[in-house]
Design a protein around this motif. Structure first.
Motif, PDB file in Angstrom:
ATOM      1  N   ASP A 175       0.209   8.920   9.640  1.00 30.12           N
ATOM      2  CA  ASP A 175       0.442   8.760   8.199  1.00 30.12           C
ATOM      3  C   ASP A 175       0.194   7.296   8.132  1.00 30.12           C
ATOM      4  O   ASP A 175       0.715   6.297   8.679  1.00 30.12           O
ATOM      5  CB  ASP A 175       1.857   9.269   7.770  1.00 30.12           C
ATOM      6  CG  ASP A 175       1.700   8.896   6.306  1.00 30.12           C
ATOM      7  OD1 ASP A 175       1.108   9.242   5.634  1.00 30.12           O
ATOM      8  OD2 ASP A 175       2.982   8.755   5.674  1.00 30.12           O
ATOM      9  N   THR A 176      -0.746   6.960   6.959  1.00 27.42           N
ATOM     10  CA  THR A 176      -1.195   5.615   6.845  1.00 27.42           C
ATOM     11  C   THR A 176      -1.304   5.164   5.435  1.00 27.42           C
ATOM     12  O   THR A 176      -1.470   6.215   4.629  1.00 27.42           O
ATOM     13  CB  THR A 176      -2.575   5.399   7.485  1.00 27.42           C
ATOM     14  OG1 THR A 176      -3.488   6.305   6.953  1.00 27.42           O
ATOM     15  CG2 THR A 176      -2.632   5.354   9.017  1.00 27.42           C
ATOM     16  N   THR A 177      -1.137   3.951   5.085  1.00 21.71           N
ATOM     17  CA  THR A 177      -1.317   3.499   3.644  1.00 21.71           C
ATOM     18  C   THR A 177      -2.834   3.295   3.560  1.00 21.71           C
ATOM     19  O   THR A 177      -3.470   2.938   4.320  1.00 21.71           O
ATOM     20  CB  THR A 177      -0.550   2.440   3.466  1.00 21.71           C
ATOM     21  OG1 THR A 177      -0.831   1.042   4.280  1.00 21.71           O
ATOM     22  CG2 THR A 177       0.977   2.557   3.926  1.00 21.71           C
ATOM     23  N   PRO A 178      -3.240   3.009   2.284  1.00 25.39           N
ATOM     24  CA  PRO A 178      -4.448   2.429   1.876  1.00 25.39           C
ATOM     25  C   PRO A 178      -4.825   1.229   2.387  1.00 25.39           C
ATOM     26  O   PRO A 178      -5.923   1.050   3.094  1.00 25.39           O
ATOM     27  CB  PRO A 178      -4.610   2.380   0.344  1.00 25.39           C
ATOM     28  CG  PRO A 178      -3.671   3.717  -0.033  1.00 25.39           C
ATOM     29  CD  PRO A 178      -2.301   3.622   1.090  1.00 25.39           C
ATOM     30  N   LEU A 179      -3.756   0.220   2.588  1.00 23.44           N
ATOM     31  CA  LEU A 179      -4.009  -0.948   3.162  1.00 23.44           C
ATOM     32  C   LEU A 179      -4.546  -0.715   4.679  1.00 23.44           C
ATOM     33  O   LEU A 179      -5.227  -1.365   5.141  1.00 23.44           O
ATOM     34  CB  LEU A 179      -2.873  -2.033   2.995  1.00 23.44           C
ATOM     35  CG  LEU A 179      -2.878  -3.263   3.781  1.00 23.44           C
ATOM     36  CD1 LEU A 179      -4.057  -3.981   3.185  1.00 23.44           C
ATOM     37  CD2 LEU A 179      -1.528  -3.985   3.714  1.00 23.44           C
ATOM     38  N   GLN A 180      -3.594  -0.039   5.476  1.00 23.09           N
ATOM     39  CA  GLN A 180      -3.653   0.260   6.630  1.00 23.09           C
ATOM     40  C   GLN A 180      -5.246   0.922   7.033  1.00 23.09           C
ATOM     41  O   GLN A 180      -5.847   0.318   7.767  1.00 23.09           O
ATOM     42  CB  GLN A 180      -2.819   1.055   7.273  1.00 23.09           C
ATOM     43  CG  GLN A 180      -1.460   0.587   7.348  1.00 23.09           C
ATOM     44  CD  GLN A 180      -0.201   1.487   8.026  1.00 23.09           C
ATOM     45  OE1 GLN A 180      -0.290   2.582   7.316  1.00 23.09           O
ATOM     46  NE2 GLN A 180       0.609   1.180   8.634  1.00 23.09           N
ATOM     47  N   ARG A 181      -5.559   1.606   6.286  1.00 27.30           N
ATOM     48  CA  ARG A 181      -6.822   2.416   6.400  1.00 27.30           C
ATOM     49  C   ARG A 181      -8.031   1.199   6.229  1.00 27.30           C
ATOM     50  O   ARG A 181      -8.997   1.060   6.946  1.00 27.30           O
ATOM     51  CB  ARG A 181      -7.037   3.632   5.656  1.00 27.30           C
ATOM     52  CG  ARG A 181      -6.197   4.754   5.717  1.00 27.30           C
ATOM     53  CD  ARG A 181      -6.460   5.667   4.444  1.00 27.30           C
ATOM     54  NE  ARG A 181      -5.066   6.503   4.487  1.00 27.30           N
ATOM     55  CZ  ARG A 181      -4.678   7.082   3.532  1.00 27.30           C
ATOM     56  NH1 ARG A 181      -5.313   7.255   2.422  1.00 27.30           N
ATOM     57  NH2 ARG A 181      -3.590   7.906   3.538  1.00 27.30           N
TER      58      ARG A 181
END
Length: 129
Positions: free
Chosen positions: A98-104
């Motif tokens: 599960d990732t956040t937009p910033l991580q992506r």
């Protein structure tokens, strides 16, 4: 638990499939590898897929996600992970990790990743301009 593994034709995936099967998971493997009912197909349902770098991969993936209910979707390489991150929310199944937009964003841009890591004190390699 029904798990969809999205593979890039790696032969070591068979170990993951067999281990998930041994703990009772219902494993579905989407891979460019031809189905092998006497091999890896003993432990999972195999679905032939285009290669991960094929522009039509999304056309293969989105109907699969919309047509079946998976408890977990596990991309096994970065190109497939990128396709999943661009999946419309309406057809998205639970994707690991599960990732956040910033991580992506930072995972898709090495320079940004190093800049972010450097701001929190993680030693990073020097980047040439």
């Amino acid at each position: 638990m029904k798990i969809l593994l999205l593979d890039a034709n790696w032969y070591q995936t068979s170990y993951l499939v067999a281990e998930l099967h041994s703990v009772g998971a219902d494993v579905v493997l989407a891979s460019p590898m031809p189905p092998d009912p006497k091999g890896i197909g003993q432990w999972c349902r195999q679905i032939p897929s285009p290669s991960a770098d094929d522009p039509a991969y999304g056309d293969f993936l989105f109907p699969l996600l919309a047509g079946e209910s998976f408890d977990l979707v596990l991309p096994l390489c970065e190109p497939i992970q990128q396709v999943l991150w661009n999946t419309p929310a309406s057809s998205a199944a639970p994707i690991f990790p599960d990732t956040t937009p910033l991580q992506r964003d930072v995972l898709a841009d090495r320079r940004r990743l190093y800049e972010l890591a450097g701001t929190i004190g993680v030693p990073v390699p020097r980047m040439e301009s």
